[in-house]
Write an enzyme that holds these catalytic residues in place. Sequence first.
Site, mmCIF file in Angstrom:
data_model
loop_
_atom_site.group_PDB
_atom_site.id
_atom_site.type_symbol
_atom_site.label_atom_id
_atom_site.label_comp_id
_atom_site.label_asym_id
_atom_site.label_seq_id
_atom_site.Cartn_x
_atom_site.Cartn_y
_atom_site.Cartn_z
ATOM 1 N N ALA A 1 0.798 -1.222 0.000
ATOM 2 C CA ALA A 1 0.000 0.000 0.000
ATOM 3 C C ALA A 1 0.832 1.276 0.000
ATOM 4 O O ALA A 1 0.273 2.360 -0.060
ATOM 5 C CB ALA A 1 -0.937 0.013 1.209
ATOM 6 N N THR B 1 -3.848 -2.967 3.827
ATOM 7 C CA THR B 1 -3.328 -4.309 3.588
ATOM 8 C C THR B 1 -3.147 -5.095 4.886
ATOM 9 O O THR B 1 -2.805 -4.545 5.932
ATOM 10 C CB THR B 1 -1.983 -4.246 2.851
ATOM 11 O OG1 THR B 1 -1.085 -3.413 3.592
ATOM 12 C CG2 THR B 1 -2.163 -3.662 1.461
ATOM 13 N N ASN C 1 -2.162 0.916 6.720
ATOM 14 C CA ASN C 1 -2.408 2.331 6.475
ATOM 15 C C ASN C 1 -3.124 2.547 5.149
ATOM 16 O O ASN C 1 -3.346 1.622 4.372
ATOM 17 C CB ASN C 1 -1.077 3.088 6.469
ATOM 18 C CG ASN C 1 -0.065 2.453 5.529
ATOM 19 O OD1 ASN C 1 0.630 1.522 5.916
ATOM 20 N ND2 ASN C 1 0.023 2.948 4.298
ATOM 21 N N ASP D 1 0.763 6.584 8.580
ATOM 22 C CA ASP D 1 1.283 5.221 8.576
ATOM 23 C C ASP D 1 1.151 4.552 9.946
ATOM 24 O O ASP D 1 1.914 3.660 10.287
ATOM 25 C CB ASP D 1 2.746 5.182 8.111
ATOM 26 C CG ASP D 1 3.184 3.772 7.705
ATOM 27 O OD1 ASP D 1 2.322 2.955 7.374
ATOM 28 O OD2 ASP D 1 4.392 3.489 7.734
ATOM 29 N N LYS E 1 1.248 0.620 15.928
ATOM 30 C CA LYS E 1 2.302 1.612 15.752
ATOM 31 C C LYS E 1 2.010 2.925 16.471
ATOM 32 O O LYS E 1 2.924 3.695 16.758
ATOM 33 C CB LYS E 1 2.529 1.878 14.265
ATOM 34 C CG LYS E 1 3.154 0.711 13.522
ATOM 35 C CD LYS E 1 3.297 0.975 12.020
ATOM 36 C CE LYS E 1 4.341 2.010 11.720
ATOM 37 N NZ LYS E 1 4.574 2.152 10.258
ATOM 38 N N TRP F 1 6.929 -5.114 13.329
ATOM 39 C CA TRP F 1 6.368 -6.464 13.153
ATOM 40 C C TRP F 1 6.941 -7.464 14.142
ATOM 41 O O TRP F 1 6.333 -8.511 14.379
ATOM 42 C CB TRP F 1 6.631 -6.969 11.732
ATOM 43 C CG TRP F 1 8.079 -7.312 11.491
ATOM 44 C CD1 TRP F 1 9.053 -6.481 11.028
ATOM 45 C CD2 TRP F 1 8.712 -8.569 11.729
ATOM 46 N NE1 TRP F 1 10.253 -7.150 10.955
ATOM 47 C CE2 TRP F 1 10.082 -8.427 11.381
ATOM 48 C CE3 TRP F 1 8.267 -9.812 12.183
ATOM 49 C CZ2 TRP F 1 11.001 -9.474 11.478
ATOM 50 C CZ3 TRP F 1 9.184 -10.852 12.288
ATOM 51 C CH2 TRP F 1 10.528 -10.684 11.933
ATOM 52 N N CYS G 1 15.725 -0.473 0.656
ATOM 53 C CA CYS G 1 16.595 -1.644 0.789
ATOM 54 C C CYS G 1 18.032 -1.268 1.133
ATOM 55 O O CYS G 1 18.671 -1.930 1.954
ATOM 56 C CB CYS G 1 16.600 -2.469 -0.496
ATOM 57 S SG CYS G 1 15.036 -3.290 -0.847
ATOM 58 N N HIS G 2 18.556 -0.227 0.491
ATOM 59 C CA HIS G 2 19.972 0.111 0.640
ATOM 60 C C HIS G 2 20.236 1.182 1.691
ATOM 61 O O HIS G 2 21.386 1.511 1.947
ATOM 62 C CB HIS G 2 20.556 0.548 -0.700
ATOM 63 C CG HIS G 2 20.610 -0.554 -1.705
ATOM 64 N ND1 HIS G 2 21.571 -1.535 -1.676
ATOM 65 C CD2 HIS G 2 19.797 -0.845 -2.767
ATOM 66 C CE1 HIS G 2 21.366 -2.382 -2.680
ATOM 67 N NE2 HIS G 2 20.301 -1.983 -3.348
#
Length: 676
Positions: free
Chosen positions: A177, A235, A255, A300, A327, A388, A602-603
């Site tokens: 999402a 989601t 969210n 979020d 959250k 999570w 990711c990085h």
Amino acid sequence: MATAPTANSAIAQLADDSSGDDWPGFGRTYGEQHYSPLTQIDLDTVGGLGLAWSHDLVSNENSATGPIEIDDVVYFASGYSHVQALDAQTGKMIWEYDPGAAEAAGRRLRQGWGSRGVAWWDGMIYTGTQDGRLIAIDARTGKPVWSVMTLEEGDYRFISGPPRVFDGKVIIGHGGADAAATRGYVTAYDAQTGKQLWRFYTVPGNPADGFEDDAQAMAAGTWSGEWWKHGGGGTVWNAITYDADLNRIYIGTGNGAPWDYRIRSEGKGDNLFLSSIVALDANTGKYIWHYQTNPAESWDYNASMDIELADLPIRGTLRKVLMTAPKNGFFYVIDRTDGKLISAEKYVPVTWATGIDMKTGRPIEADGLRSTDRPFTMAPGTFGAHSWMPMAFSPKTSLAYIPAIQSSTVFDPTVIDPGTWQRPPDNVLDGGIAASFPLDNQPSSALVAIDPLTQKQRWRVETPGFVSGGVLATGGGLVFQGHVDGTFNAFDAETGRKVWSFDAGTAIIGPPISYRAGGRQYVTVLSGLGTSSAYLGPMLAKYNLTPAKQRRRVLTFALGGKVRLPVERKSPVEISAEGLGAPDPAAEDAGFPIYAQRCAVCHGMRAVAVGPAPDLRASMVVRSPDALASVLEDGILASRGMPKFDELSAGQREQVRKYILAMARADRADTQSKRN
């Protein structure tokens, strides 16, 4: 290995009152308390706990995942659903199965980082894949039995959460999402055949197409404008819990898509079922009740953290409750028969609300929270007060143990014009368009023990870094948790006193499990950070985590364990001067937003990575325009989890490259200055 189980024995093993010999589900049992009743390892014996065996994983493979154990075999999925079965007493590999999810995922590879767990039922292991498949695997042989595609063709959804099983069914949701027009749903399948049984949508679709059920029609009254064109979000990427007593499924929803409420719903309505706990009939998927933690959510603050069940004496009356720490920073105790709020209190500093109205169950929002002409500092930040990594509840102590995060984020609504905003194409991040997370804001983490009867914090232990691991509570009066400083720890469940610690040499954030094999109690956990933690790499840099050099492992402990690990090298990432080139401020500035939307997840921010993805500051690929083109345009590393970004022009690739090189030069200069 034991004889194949029957469905009745599977129900017994997943029951909340089961013996604890096995850990057959993500939270051990249906109620997901992440609690083991075993007592061989306790406060008196924990000093003799040692490493019984370890198993090395593929280098740089995501290992932030929860294992399970059944019939003396440990099962887990690392990387992109690379499922392995190990002998629980020796660590010897029995089988492995790789579904090739990275190669199949295409652009779905861009926002996820692999599997957080697997499920077991009646002789089969279930895994969800990045490309959207739900696969049943023979637990004895490792051979796939059936596979179904759970997503829709051409969408940008993906699976990262563990499936759950119940009463001959397996249920799975999805993520996606934050980067595309995504409408959330959760789907149940027959565990033996893979036949779809039911699906529940968490956001209503286009009214012109008709609604799937009465719940969708009801929810549509809480939305405005043409929300369906934006997808809506909601989601179900993590929290799914089965209530065997009431035959219900509880899902925690995500969210909105996009985040900003003014865009997706004209700033009107509660937007059901975003950021909600929703109760569904387990047989049919029909809506029963909901509780929304954040009506009209814009920050979020999803409600996707684990949901744990218990029967608690509330003011003298035994009530069936669920507990969750989403959250937004409040710990909720909710009556699971009717969805009515029992209590909710802050467990970290909170600025967005002053409390929860106990008459309505709605948050009392702080003045200025929804101002459209000035920024507002939100605490908790967008990474939430709880991620999570699961909390635990101990029936022995009647305490909940939460891996809490303390942080803040500045939201600036003035940077957005809701009337002209357009989602960027190509499945790139569009969520936090008004959020900033200044690097001088140092978040922190803690392990917090809360009494759900009184909402009082019994104890609080500060933990290293901004994020800490999932939690295991045991009948031996212990709480186990891994930390980003490389230690795996045991605490006195009543007082929080640390009673044991093991140096794993690399961060541990996955949830531990405990089980009995050959008459011996074991504790198993996977070491290594996930890609989601890499997003805040600069804040973990002080721990000198070197992902390319540190092993990720399955670590299993028992009383009398004597195995020793090789000493892990901990040092700053080594950045070569070769090919860094000269500064190019214009190109670097143009490359920053491209990097932020496509690469940072990711990085890492400022290209500082601590997860399984390579640290681009040290990468020689980035030093060569041709090498970078072969990765981004040709996708030569897709099988290793690096997606293509073939929509980028040669000029845009060069701008991204120049931005990364600028980060490398800056950090190399900073490192040399500290050495001098």
